[in-house]
Every structure is written in C-alpha cells, then in structure tokens.
Design a protein around this motif. Structure first.
Motif, PDB file in Angstrom:
ATOM      1  N   HIS A  54       0.995  -1.240   0.084  1.00  0.00           N
ATOM      2  CA  HIS A  54       0.109  -0.077  -0.022  1.00  0.00           C
ATOM      3  C   HIS A  54       0.859   1.298  -0.085  1.00  0.00           C
ATOM      4  N   TYR A 113       3.391   7.563   4.656  1.00  0.00           N
ATOM      5  CA  TYR A 113       1.865   7.612   4.695  1.00  0.00           C
ATOM      6  C   TYR A 113       1.294   8.409   5.865  1.00  0.00           C
ATOM      7  N   TYR A 139      -4.248  -0.289  -4.635  1.00  0.00           N
ATOM      8  CA  TYR A 139      -3.666  -1.334  -3.781  1.00  0.00           C
ATOM      9  C   TYR A 139      -3.300  -2.455  -4.536  1.00  0.00           C
ATOM     10  N   ARG A 171      -0.644  -2.128  -6.733  1.00  0.00           N
ATOM     11  CA  ARG A 171       0.783  -1.998  -5.972  1.00  0.00           C
ATOM     12  C   ARG A 171       0.939  -3.691  -5.396  1.00  0.00           C
ATOM     13  N   TYR A 172       0.126  -4.407  -5.135  1.00  0.00           N
ATOM     14  CA  TYR A 172       0.438  -5.684  -4.345  1.00  0.00           C
ATOM     15  C   TYR A 172       0.164  -7.066  -5.622  1.00  0.00           C
TER      16      TYR A 172
END
Lengths: 240, 114
Positions: A112, A146, B17, B20-21
């Motif tokens: 993330h 973040y 997400y 990216r994952y």
C-alpha cells in the motif's frame, strides 16, 4: 561477509526526506480539497484509502467539476496503473543486489505504501553498494510517508479553503503548488524518448478540453500519450 | 460523505492497492517480464502522459484567467515559477525542493505585481 539486516526503525528514519516533501504538499491537497467543497473527513478519507497524490488532485478536479463516478474511476485507475510496474522493478533489483530471491512474507502490508517517491527511495537505497533491504525496512519507510501524507491532508483540510484569504500571495502560491508539483514529477519521470508522449498528452488535453471538458481532456491526453508511447518505445525498452 | 464520493474512493483505493500488491505475487524476474513488452511500454508512457496532461490542466486556468483579464503580471509570475522549478530540479534533482521553490517564487512575483 553477511550483511546486517536493516529493520523497521531504519526504514522509518529513512522516510524523513519523504516526510518533509509529503507534508507540505499534503497540506496543499487538504486546502485544495476544502476549496473544492470537500469536508475534512472526505479529504482525509481520500488520502487514507487512495494514497496517490497526483490522482487525488485529479479526483478533486473531476468530482468537484461534476464528472460522473464512472469517468472518475476510469481516469484515476488509468493514472495509477503505472504502479503495476513498481513491485516487479523493485523485486528484480532486490534479487540482483541481494544475490537471490527473498521469500516475501508481508507484501500485503508494505504494498500500500509503494508510491512514486517510496519506490524511488527504495531503488536509491539498493543502488548503494552492499546496502541491504528487508520487508521490515520497506514497512518503516512506507509508514512514515503514509502518516505524513494523511496527517498533512487533515491539517490542510482543517485550515480550510479560506485559511489564507487574508494573504492572497500565500493563497496564490499554495494554488500554484499543483503546476510545480506536476512539472517536477514530469521532469523526474521523463526520458528523451518520452517527449512525443508529453507533446501528444498536452495536445490531447487541449483538444479534449476545448471540445468537451477539462476532465475529458485529461483522460484523452493520458490515453493518446500512452498509445503514442507504446508504439514509439525504443526496441530495448519493449524487449527487456 | 455522500455515497458516490465514498464509492469512487473505495473502488479507486482498492484498485490502486491491487496495482501495487498483485505484482508482488508474481515477483522478481517473472513479474518484470510480464510487465515488459507493449503493455509495459504503454503503462510507462501513460504515467508520463498523465502527469503532462495534469500539468496542462493545472496551468490552463491560471494562464487563461491571466490572459483574458489582461493581468500579464500573473502570467509572468507563472513563467517565473515554472522556470524556477525547472532550474532547481535540474540542479538538485529534488522534487520537493523544486516544487516548493517554484510555488514560492510564483507567490513572490504575484505579490510584487498585484
């Protein structure tokens, strides 16, 4: 000789330059979102969930401009699709510099945080001779960045769109952070063979915004530039 | 928070997400190979094209407003801000520094001419 493993705290410490860069830009995003009519909760929620600077600025432009949800989703996901390239590039570099592939245990946790700047910092670390890498280090650098982004957004949104009305020059400078951010990012990303892509994207934006709307122009510029880049990419870039 | 806003954020957030994952599940050389070729060239170019289009979109209201209202000082401030960003990035290769300095110079020239 075995290299010392870097851990979470080293990663967190390594995030300081990114934190210094993210926080003011995130404040600017919060102020921009507030000016566009979004609440503190909405701006902060967007930063928590999407966590991608350029697309969040685009999201405020599109949603405040009345673009439909489908157009917004397609535009934002297209903009963020470049993130598909980051993990393979990072893991390939890890494999080369750490003399083999490491088993991954927590990619769901650090993925993330794999933003443009965190990815670039990780590659920068791996470019240093004998530097080591670990998933804990990646979690640390990602978490620092973040938290800076989310807290900066909340601060900016709390300050609100009218925070700097008494200082119009400061207000103008904050509004101009968007063009300077995009120019800096463009200079960081662009290579010699990308210039036709840049020209096509700008022309695509001009045509789309003249014929339809600014948000349609952005989408047209993105897609036209991407297609030109796909066909003009140097042979070695396509084959490697 | 209205439902439309919430849905856009969640769909884009989950999609980003996964961008990216999911490649970490392919990993390393295989992932790099999967992202090479025309698809990789398109994705690499679409990032550059997106930022170029966003730059044009963010400049358009500033320049159009300045030119239509005859406030050429604002256009000069924008030019000074962009040149500062370009020069500082070329000098220090630092996105944050170039971004902040360019905006600061824009604000300074804006203050001087307004």
């Amino acid at each position: 000789m075995a290299r010392a493993q870097v851990g979470f705290l080293q990663g967190l410490f390594g995030s300081v330059p990114i934190v210094l860069a993210y926080f003011p830009v995130a404040v600017s995003f919060g102020v921009t979102a507030s000016k566009s009519g979004f609440s503190v909760a909405e701006a902060t929620f967007m930063s928590l969930v999407i966590y991608a600077g350029a697309s969040q600025f685009l999201a405020t432009t599109l949603l405040a401009g009345g673009a439909g949800p489908l157009l917004a989703i397609v535009s934002l996901l297209t903009l963020n699709a470049r993130h598909l390239l980051y993990a393979p590039a990072l893991l390939e570099r890890v494999r080369r510099t750490q003399h083999g592939r490491q088993p991954l245990r927590t990619p769901w946790l650090w993925a993330h945080g794999l933003t443009d700047e965190v990815f670039a910092s990780a590659l920068g670390r791996l470019a240093i001779k004998d530097a080591s890498w670990s998933e804990r280090w990646q979690v640390g650098i990602g978490l620092g960045a973040y938290l800076a982004w989310v807290s900066g957004t909340a601060v900016g949104a709390l300050l609100g769109g009218g925070a700097f009305e008494r200082w119009p020059a400061v207000d103008a400078a904050l509004a101009f952070l968007m063009p300077t951010l995009f120019l800096s990012l463009l200079l960081a990303m662009v290579q010699r063979h990308h210039w036709p892509v840049v020209v096509t994207a700008v022309v695509g934006f001009a045509v789309g915004s003249a014929l339809f709307s600014a948000s349609s122009g952005i989408l047209l510029g993105m897609l036209a530039g991407g297609l030109v880049g796909m066909f003009l990419a140097p042979r070695e870039a396509v084959q490697t | 928070m209205n439902l439309e806003f919430f849905l856009v954020c969640v769909v884009v957030g989950v999609g980003t997400y996964l961008f990216r994952y999911l490649p970490t599940r392919i990993g390393g050389r295989a992932g790099a190979r999967a992202m090479s070729g025309r698809l990789g060239a398109f994705l690499a170019s679409v990032g550059v094209a997106s930022v170029a289009a966003l730059l044009a979109a963010s400049l358009e209201p500033v320049l159009a407003g300045a030119l239509t209202s005859g406030r050429l000082g604002v256009a000069a401030a924008a030019f000074a801000g962009l040149v500062t960003t370009f020069a500082l990035f070329r000098w220090r290769n630092d996105v944050a520094l170039a971004t902040m300095a360019g905006a600061a110079v824009y604000g300074l020239v804006f203050w001087l001419v307004s």
